[in-house]
Write a protein that holds these residues in place. Sequence first.
Motif, PDB file in Angstrom:
ATOM      1  N   ALA A 176     -33.346 -48.097 -24.209  1.00 25.00           N
ATOM      2  CA  ALA A 176     -32.577 -46.876 -23.958  1.00 25.00           C
ATOM      3  C   ALA A 176     -32.859 -45.835 -25.042  1.00 25.00           C
ATOM      4  O   ALA A 176     -33.235 -46.183 -26.169  1.00 25.00           O
ATOM      5  N   PRO A 177     -32.690 -44.548 -24.743  1.00 26.82           N
ATOM      6  CA  PRO A 177     -32.898 -43.525 -25.777  1.00 26.82           C
ATOM      7  C   PRO A 177     -31.872 -43.618 -26.889  1.00 26.82           C
ATOM      8  O   PRO A 177     -30.731 -44.038 -26.671  1.00 26.82           O
ATOM      9  N   VAL A 178     -32.285 -43.230 -28.087  1.00 26.11           N
ATOM     10  CA  VAL A 178     -31.409 -43.226 -29.261  1.00 26.11           C
ATOM     11  C   VAL A 178     -30.725 -41.862 -29.343  1.00 26.11           C
ATOM     12  O   VAL A 178     -31.386 -40.842 -29.590  1.00 26.11           O
TER      13      VAL A 178
ATOM     14  N   ALA B  75     -41.300 -41.429 -26.258  1.00 25.98           N
ATOM     15  CA  ALA B  75     -41.668 -42.842 -26.331  1.00 25.98           C
ATOM     16  C   ALA B  75     -42.427 -43.227 -25.073  1.00 25.98           C
ATOM     17  O   ALA B  75     -42.121 -42.743 -23.977  1.00 25.98           O
ATOM     18  N   GLY B  76     -43.406 -44.102 -25.233  1.00 18.56           N
ATOM     19  CA  GLY B  76     -44.127 -44.565 -24.064  1.00 18.56           C
ATOM     20  C   GLY B  76     -45.346 -45.379 -24.429  1.00 18.56           C
ATOM     21  O   GLY B  76     -45.734 -45.472 -25.601  1.00 18.56           O
ATOM     22  N   PRO B  77     -45.971 -45.969 -23.428  1.00 21.30           N
ATOM     23  CA  PRO B  77     -47.138 -46.826 -23.660  1.00 21.30           C
ATOM     24  C   PRO B  77     -48.419 -46.001 -23.749  1.00 21.30           C
ATOM     25  O   PRO B  77     -48.464 -44.827 -23.373  1.00 21.30           O
ATOM     26  N   GLU B  78     -49.459 -46.647 -24.226  1.00 20.10           N
ATOM     27  CA  GLU B  78     -50.805 -46.089 -24.171  1.00 20.10           C
ATOM     28  C   GLU B  78     -51.444 -46.476 -22.838  1.00 20.10           C
ATOM     29  O   GLU B  78     -51.117 -47.511 -22.271  1.00 20.10           O
ATOM     30  N   PRO B  79     -52.305 -45.633 -22.281  1.00 22.35           N
ATOM     31  CA  PRO B  79     -52.886 -44.439 -22.916  1.00 22.35           C
ATOM     32  C   PRO B  79     -52.095 -43.159 -22.668  1.00 22.35           C
ATOM     33  O   PRO B  79     -52.484 -42.098 -23.146  1.00 22.35           O
TER      34      PRO B  79
ATOM     35  N   ASP C 255     -37.479 -44.314 -14.966  1.00 23.20           N
ATOM     36  CA  ASP C 255     -37.675 -45.739 -14.694  1.00 23.20           C
ATOM     37  C   ASP C 255     -39.146 -46.131 -14.565  1.00 23.20           C
ATOM     38  O   ASP C 255     -39.464 -47.232 -14.116  1.00 23.20           O
ATOM     39  N   ASP C 256     -40.046 -45.244 -14.983  1.00 25.23           N
ATOM     40  CA  ASP C 256     -41.486 -45.500 -14.861  1.00 25.23           C
ATOM     41  C   ASP C 256     -42.004 -46.188 -16.122  1.00 25.23           C
ATOM     42  O   ASP C 256     -42.089 -45.550 -17.183  1.00 25.23           O
ATOM     43  N   PRO C 257     -42.368 -47.472 -16.044  1.00 22.85           N
ATOM     44  CA  PRO C 257     -42.827 -48.165 -17.253  1.00 22.85           C
ATOM     45  C   PRO C 257     -44.150 -47.651 -17.794  1.00 22.85           C
ATOM     46  O   PRO C 257     -44.505 -47.929 -18.943  1.00 22.85           O
ATOM     47  N   GLY C 258     -44.889 -46.887 -17.014  1.00 22.00           N
ATOM     48  CA  GLY C 258     -46.157 -46.344 -17.488  1.00 22.00           C
ATOM     49  C   GLY C 258     -46.063 -44.931 -17.999  1.00 22.00           C
ATOM     50  O   GLY C 258     -47.062 -44.359 -18.459  1.00 22.00           O
ATOM     51  N   GLY C 259     -44.865 -44.336 -17.959  1.00 19.41           N
ATOM     52  CA  GLY C 259     -44.701 -42.946 -18.334  1.00 19.41           C
ATOM     53  C   GLY C 259     -44.113 -42.752 -19.717  1.00 19.41           C
ATOM     54  O   GLY C 259     -43.687 -43.697 -20.383  1.00 19.41           O
ATOM     55  N   VAL C 260     -44.109 -41.501 -20.140  1.00 23.34           N
ATOM     56  CA  VAL C 260     -43.520 -41.107 -21.421  1.00 23.34           C
ATOM     57  C   VAL C 260     -42.148 -40.497 -21.150  1.00 23.34           C
ATOM     58  O   VAL C 260     -41.988 -39.693 -20.222  1.00 23.34           O
ATOM     59  N   VAL C 261     -41.163 -40.874 -21.958  1.00 21.99           N
ATOM     60  CA  VAL C 261     -39.788 -40.419 -21.763  1.00 21.99           C
ATOM     61  C   VAL C 261     -39.201 -39.969 -23.102  1.00 21.99           C
ATOM     62  O   VAL C 261     -39.826 -40.115 -24.160  1.00 21.99           O
TER      63      VAL C 261
ATOM     64  N   SER D 129     -38.073 -46.986 -24.256  1.00 21.03           N
ATOM     65  CA  SER D 129     -38.708 -46.463 -23.059  1.00 21.03           C
ATOM     66  C   SER D 129     -38.704 -47.546 -21.983  1.00 21.03           C
ATOM     67  O   SER D 129     -38.516 -48.739 -22.287  1.00 21.03           O
ATOM     68  N   PRO D 130     -38.907 -47.171 -20.704  1.00 20.03           N
ATOM     69  CA  PRO D 130     -38.959 -48.182 -19.642  1.00 20.03           C
ATOM     70  C   PRO D 130     -40.082 -49.197 -19.827  1.00 20.03           C
ATOM     71  O   PRO D 130     -40.050 -50.265 -19.216  1.00 20.03           O
ATOM     72  N   ALA D 131     -41.058 -48.888 -20.667  1.00 23.42           N
ATOM     73  CA  ALA D 131     -42.155 -49.825 -20.902  1.00 23.42           C
ATOM     74  C   ALA D 131     -41.677 -51.136 -21.501  1.00 23.42           C
ATOM     75  O   ALA D 131     -42.380 -52.161 -21.410  1.00 23.42           O
TER      76      ALA D 131
END
Length: 342
Positions: free
Chosen positions: A258-260, A175-179, A156-162, A206-208
């Motif tokens: 959500a993950p595919v 999937a996730g945001p930069e950086p 549930d972390d919008p700044g993390g990679v999942v 991703s939560p992002a």
Amino acid sequence: MAYEETGRPIALLLPGQGAQHPGMAVELYGREAVFSAVMDEFFTLMGRPGQRLRADWLADRPAVPIDDAATAQPLLFAVGYALGCALRAAGRHPVALLGHSVGELAAATLADVVDLPGGAAVMLARSTVMATAPSGGLLAVGATPAELAPYLGADDDPGGVVIGALNAPRQTVLAGPEPRLSAVERELLAAGWSSRRVPARQPFHSPAVADQARAFSAVFETLPLRRPTVPIWSTRTGRVVDREQAGTPEFWAGQLAAPVLFWPALDALLADGDYTLVEAGPGQGLSMLARRHPAVRAGRSAVVPLLPRGASGSWDTWCAALRQLGSAPPGATRRAGAPSPS
């Protein structure tokens, strides 16, 4: 002329973000009548953005890069849907649908959960909400989710990679945001893991993009959502979409974040029976994944892509696929205003 008949029912595979490339399916436009008419209808339903999209699709130098969600997503939807319609018009009717990411929305439209005007409204809304998404992307890694766990953030972390997608055993997409995504890419390289960027500029699945998924739900609230007329093997759940899910706006909108679950869905489909898996979209990425499945390797199921890996040879690949599926290839048709095929 004799045509090869596979003897198996057809399950249509519809690709998503990452499969796009310049010139995808353009050779069919103006030659395959049903495909061309459906593409034109979709662009018209999209209004002014549709005309820009059509121009970019046909242009040697598009104004908006093909990997941007505002271009890739509606074009992947349209090409997949139009190929499905053209395949039906050729007498080959899929009995199951399985779409990867935005391909699941094309599957929902082919299965009459929404009609094409509704599908165009959905794609306009998807482009609008994703325009507010943070910078990010997708990273394909040759590893299992368990092996990648040390590099992942909380679900549930919008700044993390999942985990963004489970495409095959030992083929996972992050999937996730930069950086943070680039930092994980460097960490994986230092640890000896091979990875590659999936062509995407936003952190889908991703939560992002959780806020975007919630906003996306609003368009489904405005549409009548019907029970699928063809079973859809969902890559959100790995199971067939049931009546309650089909009528729930959040079910369709929520897959944005959500993950595919492509491999679980494919595995469940092929446990249900033997199929000819027909990929209706560019790149042959889903075909390559499907060929790894034990049911395909054993010859119980088969794979037939409708398009080549690149832009060149789309018409020949389409015609060859129809022959393999037991349908006579259509004669070439030219329509006023359509480009000459390359």
